[in-house]
Motif scaffolding. Sequence first.
Motif: not given
Length: 209
Positions: A102-103, A169-174, A187-189
């Motif tokens: 999700v963006f 498990s998940r990754t967040i880049h923001a 954010a990318i989730v």
Amino acid sequence: MVFTQWSLMKRAFSFSPRPFVRCFRPINALSAAVLRAGVCASVACGALLACTPAYDWRTVMNNDDGYEVTLPAKPRSDERKIEIAGQPMTMRMQTAEAGDAVFAVGTVVLPSADPALQRATLEFLQHGLARNVNAKPEARETQIDLAAGGRVPGSEIEVKGQGGEKRESRTIHARFVARGTHVYQLAIVSDKMPPPEQADQFFASFKLF
């Protein structure tokens, strides 16, 4: 799945006291989508490449909130009231989904351009995102482009961990930036990061008016 539909959005991020909760849809649904899409293809050199989801990039101009961004699918929008540092505010969202990721672009509208309030809002967003995966944000400096040319300072975090009721498990880049009476969160989730070129496309495309 829509980050901008608050009933679903709560599953990805938290508001009050955390900016956004859990996942845009249950992570097991995300994982199932990944499994369905995760067919590998062979290339002539013999390497195996994971098939990537369709990224239908389009530029979105948000004149009300003062930015443009490129999203990988048709975005959906919504807003809600939140409270930060004891003050009521509005947060507006635009989100798009590609594959299991999700963006999202969130804009918090502040009552004033007070630098202390800007900092409090940035910290609120950073810590709230990281808390979703039981992590602590270690923000690093970055630069955010202006549409008219030049750059302004922002911050960036990348966190990975387990969150949600089933501890997936998940990754967040923001990335985060404050400008005037607005604080922005990109954010990318996902349960794994999209290919670097797709993440770069999203973050590099964001420009403030």
